[in-house]
Design an enzyme around this catalytic site. Structure first.
Site, mmCIF file in Angstrom:
data_model
loop_
_atom_site.group_PDB
_atom_site.id
_atom_site.type_symbol
_atom_site.label_atom_id
_atom_site.label_comp_id
_atom_site.label_asym_id
_atom_site.label_seq_id
_atom_site.Cartn_x
_atom_site.Cartn_y
_atom_site.Cartn_z
ATOM 1 N N GLU A 341 64.117 -19.052 -5.255
ATOM 2 C CA GLU A 341 63.354 -20.280 -5.417
ATOM 3 C C GLU A 341 64.297 -21.447 -5.683
ATOM 4 O O GLU A 341 65.103 -21.395 -6.621
ATOM 5 C CB GLU A 341 62.361 -20.168 -6.580
ATOM 6 C CG GLU A 341 61.226 -19.199 -6.350
ATOM 7 C CD GLU A 341 60.216 -19.192 -7.478
ATOM 8 O OE1 GLU A 341 59.152 -18.573 -7.294
ATOM 9 O OE2 GLU A 341 60.473 -19.796 -8.542
ATOM 10 N N CYS A 342 64.214 -22.490 -4.889
ATOM 11 C CA CYS A 342 64.902 -23.759 -5.098
ATOM 12 C C CYS A 342 66.415 -23.566 -5.226
ATOM 13 O O CYS A 342 67.104 -23.472 -4.226
ATOM 14 C CB CYS A 342 64.310 -24.499 -6.297
ATOM 15 S SG CYS A 342 64.646 -26.278 -6.293
ATOM 16 N N ALA A 343 66.957 -23.483 -6.420
ATOM 17 C CA ALA A 343 68.395 -23.284 -6.564
ATOM 18 C C ALA A 343 68.845 -22.017 -5.854
ATOM 19 O O ALA A 343 69.925 -21.969 -5.253
ATOM 20 C CB ALA A 343 68.778 -23.220 -8.039
ATOM 21 N N SER A 430 62.577 -20.350 -0.697
ATOM 22 C CA SER A 430 61.957 -21.662 -0.465
ATOM 23 C C SER A 430 62.178 -22.541 -1.688
ATOM 24 O O SER A 430 62.695 -22.094 -2.718
ATOM 25 C CB SER A 430 60.452 -21.520 -0.207
ATOM 26 O OG SER A 430 59.744 -21.295 -1.413
#
Length: 451
Positions: A341-343, A430
């Site tokens: 997720e993200c990072a 994502s």
């Protein structure tokens, strides 16, 4: 599961808007009450990861989020009770609000607001007021905040950024006129500030010694300026909690088999964004959860069968992450499921601002000047280690980076008629942050995917 009613003293720390000093007061209260010998349970309204880190440092136990949008309003009281009873029963729960008291998800009135959560957990509110450049108007503001939703009980105010003894006297007299107790007054000179970054406060894990000093200073500030006995009395006025505690074992329908696969959960200074319930759900689903620090650990834990890489600030540690080449190479070739997720998405790409990352995903990431922020209602595009195709999920975005391409040939999610993220092989990555207490099947699905 049925639980007897529990008389848990609790209080919500709120404000008319962001920037009034909620985090200062809430963190200081947690630390000061703990210094009194009380067991304190810390909570945060909304999806934020950083404030709970300071709360955890102050309270000595995990900071937990209460977000009706991410987990559903029906779980909020149950999650409060779970957090306040894990690992041991707390003497008091302190809940820091988000934004202004009545500010909810965009387009949903006060849904997911601090007021909404205060109603769901039936807790009194302490209103923190930035009193800069105002006098009697502070009383009018307080009265308006209370009258706007009579179901929310404002039990007192803490005056912040008070200019002088005369200013404080004026404010106290005005609030006495409207019958609202003043529980404390913090002068401008006494303020304590935590270091900030482009997405908010700097996470505790990145500045451990400085963070300890900040929390100690906040405890001393609250001890000197707030009537702790009055706050305790207000918290004890909350009625018993009648909702049963949330149970991760029940949520995932028990372990997914007898074997206990190792699931590596990214941690350390670069990956600080993770909800406590993620590890609890994975454990309940039958996994052995082990933390891996991509900055320092040269390899995944022995026997790792799946990897979860949450959010954080990899852009602040790009060179150090790049320098750990052995772990990057292992992740590039890892044949088990990976959820990012993200990072985590950025770390799995080829590069971040030109610095080499794992190369598992064919994307280049870079910092931008644009903040992407907000709740999302998404649908899974395809089967993956965390969702079946077509499954709905709620999450949030919070980043100043972008990727090229913006999504893979097979994307992870769709929202607002746009595809987002990447699903390739056994990787699901994502920008969407999710709270697995809201869709616990993700944990069981990931453990099953280990086989």
């Amino acid at each position: 599961m049925v639980s007897a009613p529990w008389s848990l003293p609790r209080v919500v720390v709120a404000a008319p808007a962001s920037g009034h000093g909620k985090t200062t007061v809430a963190t200081g209260l947690l630390a000061a009450l703990r210094r009194r010998g009380l067991t304190v349970s810390p909570h945060k309204v909304g999806p934020d990861y950083i404030d709970p880190g300071y709360h955890a440092l102050a309270a000595g136990r995990p900071g937990r989020n209460l977000d009706p949008f991410l987990v559903g309003p029906e779980r909020i009281a149950a999650l409060l009770r779970h957090g306040a009873s894990t690992p041991t029963p707390a003497d008091i729960a302190v809940v820091e609000g988000v934004m202004g008291l009545h500010d909810g998800a965009v387009g949903r009135r006060d849904f997911a607001s601090t007021a909404h959560v205060a109603r769901l957990i039936d807790a009194p509110v302490v209103l923190v007021l930035d009193t800069t450049a105002q006098g009697r108007s502070a009383a009018a503001l307080t009265l308006g905040m209370a009258a706007f939703d009579p179901a929310v009980r404002i039990g007192g105010v803490i005056l912040n950024r008070v200019g002088s003894p005369r200013h404080e006297s004026l404010l106290r007299d005005a609030l006495a006129e409207v019958g609202v107790p003043v529980l404390g007054a913090v002068t401008r000179a006494a303020e304590v500030a935590a270091p900030a970054r482009h997405l908010g406060l700097v996470p505790v894990a990145e500045r451990a010694p400085e963070s300890v000093a900040i929390v100690t200073a906040l405890a001393e500030l609250v001890e000197a300026t707030v009537d702790l006995d009055a706050v305790l009395d207000l918290a004890r006025s909350a009625p018993p909690l009648t909702t049963s505690a949330w149970d991760p074992v029940v949520a995932v329908d028990g372990p997914a088999g007898e074997e206990r696969p190792v699931v590596a959960l990214a941690g350390g200074p670069a990956f600080t964004f993770s909800y406590a319930e993620t590890a609890e759900l994975l454990t309940a689903a039958g996994a052995d959860v082990v933390t891996v620090d991509p900055l320092r650990d040269p390899a995944l834990p022995a026997g790792t069968r799946a990897v979860v890489i949450g959010g954080g600030f990899p852009e602040a540690y790009a060179q150090e992450l790049a320098g750990n080449g052995t772990l990057r190479a292992e992740l590039a070739d890892f044949d088990g499921p990976i959820v990012a997720e993200c990072a985590g998405l950025l770390y799995l790409g080829r590069s971040l601002d030109g610095v080499p990352m794992c190369g598992r995903l064919a994307l280049a990431a870079r910092m931008t000047g644009r903040l992407t922020l907000g709740y999302r209602e998404a649908t899974a595009v395809t089967d993956s280690p965390v969702a079946r195709a077509g499954a709905p999920v709620r999450g949030h975005e919070f980043h100043r980076t972008t990727t090229d391409p913006g999504h893979g040939e097979t994307s992870a999610w769709r929202w607002n008629d746009t595809e987002h993220g990447f699903v390739t092989g056994r990787v699901h990555a994502s920008y969407l942050h999710t709270h697995w207490a809201g869709h616990p099947a993700a944990a069981r699905r990931l453990v099953e995917a280990c086989r």
